[in-house]
Scaffold this motif. Sequence first.
Motif, PDB file in Angstrom:
ATOM      1  N   UNK B 217       1.726   9.122   4.473  1.00  0.00           N
ATOM      2  CA  UNK B 217       2.955   8.361   4.710  1.00  0.00           C
ATOM      3  C   UNK B 217       2.644   6.874   4.739  1.00  0.00           C
ATOM      4  N   UNK B 219       0.290   5.340   3.121  1.00  0.00           N
ATOM      5  CA  UNK B 219       0.069   4.948   1.732  1.00  0.00           C
ATOM      6  C   UNK B 219       1.407   4.718   1.036  1.00  0.00           C
ATOM      7  N   UNK B 220       2.372   5.609   1.288  1.00  0.00           N
ATOM      8  CA  UNK B 220       3.666   5.474   0.619  1.00  0.00           C
ATOM      9  C   UNK B 220       4.469   4.301   1.169  1.00  0.00           C
ATOM     10  N   UNK B 221       4.040   3.756   2.316  1.00  0.00           N
ATOM     11  CA  UNK B 221       4.702   2.564   2.840  1.00  0.00           C
ATOM     12  C   UNK B 221       4.019   1.300   2.328  1.00  0.00           C
ATOM     13  N   UNK B 222       3.112   1.482   1.362  1.00  0.00           N
ATOM     14  CA  UNK B 222       2.479   0.328   0.742  1.00  0.00           C
ATOM     15  C   UNK B 222       1.193  -0.119   1.411  1.00  0.00           C
TER      16      UNK B 222
END
Lengths: 248, 326
Positions: B217, B219-222
Motif C-alpha cells: 500500500x 508503494x502504491x501511495x508513491x
Amino acid sequence: MSLLSLTSLTVRRGACPVVDDVSLTIGTGECVGLIGPNGAGKTTLMRAALGLLPHEGQSSLAALSAAERARAAAWMPQSREIAWPIAVEDIIRLGRMPHGTRLTPRDTQAVEAAISRMELDSFRARPATELSGGEQARVLIARALAQDTPLLMADEPTAGLDPAAQLGTLDVMRQIADEGRGVLLSLHDLSLAARSCTRLILLDKGRLRADGPPQEVLTEETLAEVFHLRARIHATPDGPLLQPLERL
Amino acid sequence: MKPLLALSALTAALFLASLLIGYSPIPLGTALAALFGAGDPLNAMVMQDIRLPRALLAALVGAALGMSGAAMQGFLRNPLAEPGLIGVSASAALGAVLALQTGLAAAYALALPLTALAFAFGAVLLVVLLAGPRGASLTLILAGIAISALAGALTSLTLNLSPNPYAASEIIFWMMGSVADRSMSHVWLAAPLILGGLGLLLTLRGGLDALTLGEDAAHSLGVSLGSIRTRLLIGSAAAIGAATAVTGAVGFVGLVVPHILRPLVGHMPSRLLPASALGGAAMLLAADIATRLILPERDLKLGVLMAIVGAPLFLHLIYKTRREIG
C-alpha cells in the motif's frame, strides 16, 4: 480512454510462469472483475501491473514513476495491515499523500466523500485497529477511494465482509465506474461478480481464459473446466444467478 | 502540536537544570554570566568546559536515540525495534574498545570517537550488503542481529585477551555509557553528524505514515521503499554512530521514549519522530542530572542508570499494553 493496458505480461516464479502472456486494457466506465480459482494468478497479475513484481511484457502503470503511478491508480492489497492504532480519519487521509503534503480543501473534500461513501462517519475518531475485520476493510477501501485516482484496483475487497457490506462495497465500486473512472477487482463470489461488474476477466493457471460481459464469461462449461464445479446458471431480470451444485 | 510544545518546554527546563546542578554550587545569575565568560574565570571554566558540553551531549545523544528508535519502529512496524537493531551501536562500541585497547585513544583525544564512527558506518555497509539491494525488513533485521552479535563477540574477545587490566577496566567503564567529562570537541564532532542524521530521518515522515498500511500500500501511495530504507540506515547510522562514539552505549532510550510518546501524538509515525527526539533529549538530560544527584562522588554511569530505570519502566509499559496486544 485506457487507464491500464497490459501487453504480454508474464511473471515467473523460478522457471514456471505464474502469469502467462496476459494482454488486456481497462478503460473508463468499466468495473472489471478478475475471477479465477485459487492460484490462478489474480493477485500476481495485479501486483505486477502495478510494478510491485519483476515481470516481462509491458504494463502502462509499471512504466510510470512512483509519484505519477500514485496519482493514476489506487491499490488495496489483500493483506489488510494497519500497524498502529491510528484514528480512522487519519488512516483515510493517508490516501491524499500523493497529492502533496499541504492539506487543501480538495483533500478534505475527497476524505469526507470517502467517509460518507463507506458509511464510516460514526467511526472517524476510533482507533482503526479496534474495529472488526470487516470494518477495517471498509476503512482501507475508503483510504483507496480518498486517493481519488482514475483507476482503483482492489484485491478481494469483499473478503470478510457481511453480505450487506459486500453488496454495499460492490455498489460503491460500480458507482465509481459509472462516474467515469475505472475499477479492477479480484473476486471469489461469482454471483456477486456477475451482478456488479460490467466485465469479467477469467484467469486459469496464469492464462487469460475469457474476457467479456459476465453472461458470456460465466457459462456452465467454463465453470466446469476452470473451477471444477457443476453449477446451474439462471438468467434472471437481476442478472445471472449462479447455483453451485457439486465439485467435479 | 501541543505535545511538541510541552516537550520542548520540558527539554529546555531540563537543559537549564543540567547547567545549574553540579559538584560546585554556583548561583543562577553567576552561572549564566559565567556561561558567557563573565565573572570568575573558574566559574566560567566549569560552565563552558564541563557543564555546557555535558548538557549539550545529553540532549543531542538523547534526541538521536529517541528519533532513531521511533524511525526504526515505524519502518519495521514493530514497537520492540530499537536503534541498535541494525548493529550500529555494537559496532561503534567495538571501534571504541579497539581504540582504547591499542592505546590510540590515549595518543589522540578524538581517536576513540573517530574509530567508533568508522566502525558504525562499516557496520551499516555490511548490513546493506548482507540484506541485499531489494532486501525486505526481515533480512535487514537478521543481518543487523548477525553484525551485532559479531561485534559483541569481538568486543568480548578484546577484553578477554587484554594484557592490561587498566585498559580493560577503562573499556568496561567506557562501555557503561556516560556524558561526563566530555569536552566541546566531542560536541563539535558529534553534533553535525547527529543533527544531519536527524534531518535525514525527518524526511521519512510521510513514508513511515504510509508504511502503516504495509509495504504494498505504501508503494502504491508513491513511496519508494528502497529510498526509505537507505535514508533510514544512513540517518540512524550517522546519529547513533556519533552518539555511541562520544558517550558509549546507552540503552532503552530508543525503545522506551517512542513507546511512551506514541499515544500522545495519535500513534502517527510522522508526528512521533520530532516528539521522540525531544522526549529522548529530556529523558537523557533528566537521567544525567539524576546521576549527579544520587551519587555525586561515585560517578554513577548514565547508561547504567538508564538501564536500571528503563527496564522496569519498560516492563510496566508492557504490563499496561498487555490487554491491547491481547
